[in-house]
Design an enzyme around this catalytic site. Structure first.
Site, mmCIF file in Angstrom:
data_model
loop_
_atom_site.group_PDB
_atom_site.id
_atom_site.type_symbol
_atom_site.label_atom_id
_atom_site.label_comp_id
_atom_site.label_asym_id
_atom_site.label_seq_id
_atom_site.Cartn_x
_atom_site.Cartn_y
_atom_site.Cartn_z
ATOM 1 N N HIS A 13 0.835 -1.207 0.000
ATOM 2 C CA HIS A 13 0.000 0.000 0.000
ATOM 3 C C HIS A 13 0.867 1.254 0.000
ATOM 4 C CE1 HIS A 13 -3.472 2.542 1.275
ATOM 5 N NE2 HIS A 13 -2.528 3.203 1.917
ATOM 6 N N GLU A 14 1.863 1.290 0.876
ATOM 7 C CA GLU A 14 2.699 2.482 0.985
ATOM 8 C C GLU A 14 3.576 2.670 -0.246
ATOM 9 O OE1 GLU A 14 2.072 4.610 3.211
ATOM 10 O OE2 GLU A 14 0.722 3.309 4.339
ATOM 11 N N HIS A 66 1.639 4.338 -3.009
ATOM 12 C CA HIS A 66 1.580 5.797 -2.913
ATOM 13 C C HIS A 66 2.785 6.431 -3.611
ATOM 14 C CE1 HIS A 66 -1.931 6.523 -0.471
ATOM 15 N NE2 HIS A 66 -1.506 5.784 0.542
ATOM 16 N N GLU A 111 -6.115 6.778 -1.475
ATOM 17 C CA GLU A 111 -6.121 5.600 -0.616
ATOM 18 C C GLU A 111 -6.664 4.379 -1.351
ATOM 19 O OE1 GLU A 111 -5.018 5.116 2.706
ATOM 20 O OE2 GLU A 111 -3.969 6.908 2.042
#
Length: 284
Positions: free
Chosen positions: A151-152, A155, A209
């Protein structure tokens, strides 16, 4: 004559916001930061800040954070835990090429900071930090660490920080001009900024997100980690945060929305996970 000059001056001042807005639009660059992948994230983004500026600033900020953690004896205190996190990164970083061919060659760094916070992040250019709090308090499995890290990393791949910096720059310039032209003063300027934030930044952040969630499960699957672990992870997060704020007051999707979306996209990338787990792994 004086009346004509005053009227002309008012017309010129009235045109200033349009001129500035036109300059802002011209200064923006429309980019596609990543390929769609199996999950199909293909939204175009408008940028005013350059990618090089973001990478450089992130590298400097990251080193400052590491230096401060080192001074507090909070940097990489548990070698086994650090190696565990870095092992996950070693499997996810090559998978980033599915979204960005240049990403596997970034100057990646992975470190663990001693803090009770439920936090982890990845700066532009691949600067990753995990906090011990999120690992220990949630008793994360390797699959769940991969869910967070994916997820990070997503980004960073999507350059969301650069996009938000560009949005902030546009908003700040526009607010300053409008405040001066309208004679709004500091209070009026702050109000305009608040309205802009609620109207535009919150929905964009939710979009970021969701993109990171979907790309994250694909990165985990390609690295040989069960993408369904993202669902168990957010159940743990919901419990730890007592359910979190309602979606309409949050920059993040609600836990219920998030878990439903993750389940759908985890199912979509399961063939990638099955393929990755069938490949023989290199000896560490």
């Amino acid at each position: 004559m004086m009346k004509m000059l005053v009227a002309l001056g008012r017309r010129v001042v009235g045109l200033l916001p349009l001129a500035v807005l036109a300059a802002l639009v011209t200064g923006c660059q429309t980019v596609q930061t990543t390929q769609g992948g199996v999950v199909g994230v293909e939204r175009e983004q408008r940028m005013m800040v350059s990618a090089n500026e973001m990478v450089s600033a992130s590298a400097q900020s990251y080193q400052k954070i590491l230096q401060e953690a080192r001074q507090k004896n909070a940097l990489n205190r548990d070698p086994a835990q650090v190696e565990r996190v870095r092992n996950v990164a070693r499997r996810l970083i090559p998978a980033t090429g599915a979204f960005r061919p240049d990403a596997p060659a970034w100057k990646w760094e992975v470190n663990v900071l001693s803090s009770n916070e439920l936090n982890a992040w990845c700066m532009a250019g691949g600067k990753i930090a995990f906090y011990t709090g999120i690992i220990d308090r949630l008793q994360l499995t390797d699959d769940e660490i991969a869910a967070i890290m994916g997820h990070e990393i997503a980004h960073a791949l999507r350059e969301h920080a650069r996009e938000r910096a560009s949005q902030t720059m546009m908003t700040n310039i526009g607010v300053s001009v409008l405040g001066a032209v309208l004679g709004a003063g500091q209070m009026g300027t702050d109000l305009i900024g608040t309205v802009a934030k609620v109207s535009f930044q919150l929905p964009n952040s939710r979009e970021h997100e969701t993109e990171a969630d979907r790309m994250g499960v694909e990165l985990a699957a390609r690295g040989g980690y069960d993408p369904r672990a993202a669902i168990s992870l957010w159940k743990k997060m919901a419990k730890a945060s007592n359910g979190g704020p309602p979606q309409w007051l949050s920059t993040h999707p609600s836990n219920e929305t998030r878990q439903g979306d993750l389940a759908q996209y985890a199912s979509r990338v399961m063939p990638l996970y099955e393929q990755a787990t069938q490949r023989p792994r290199a000896v560490k």
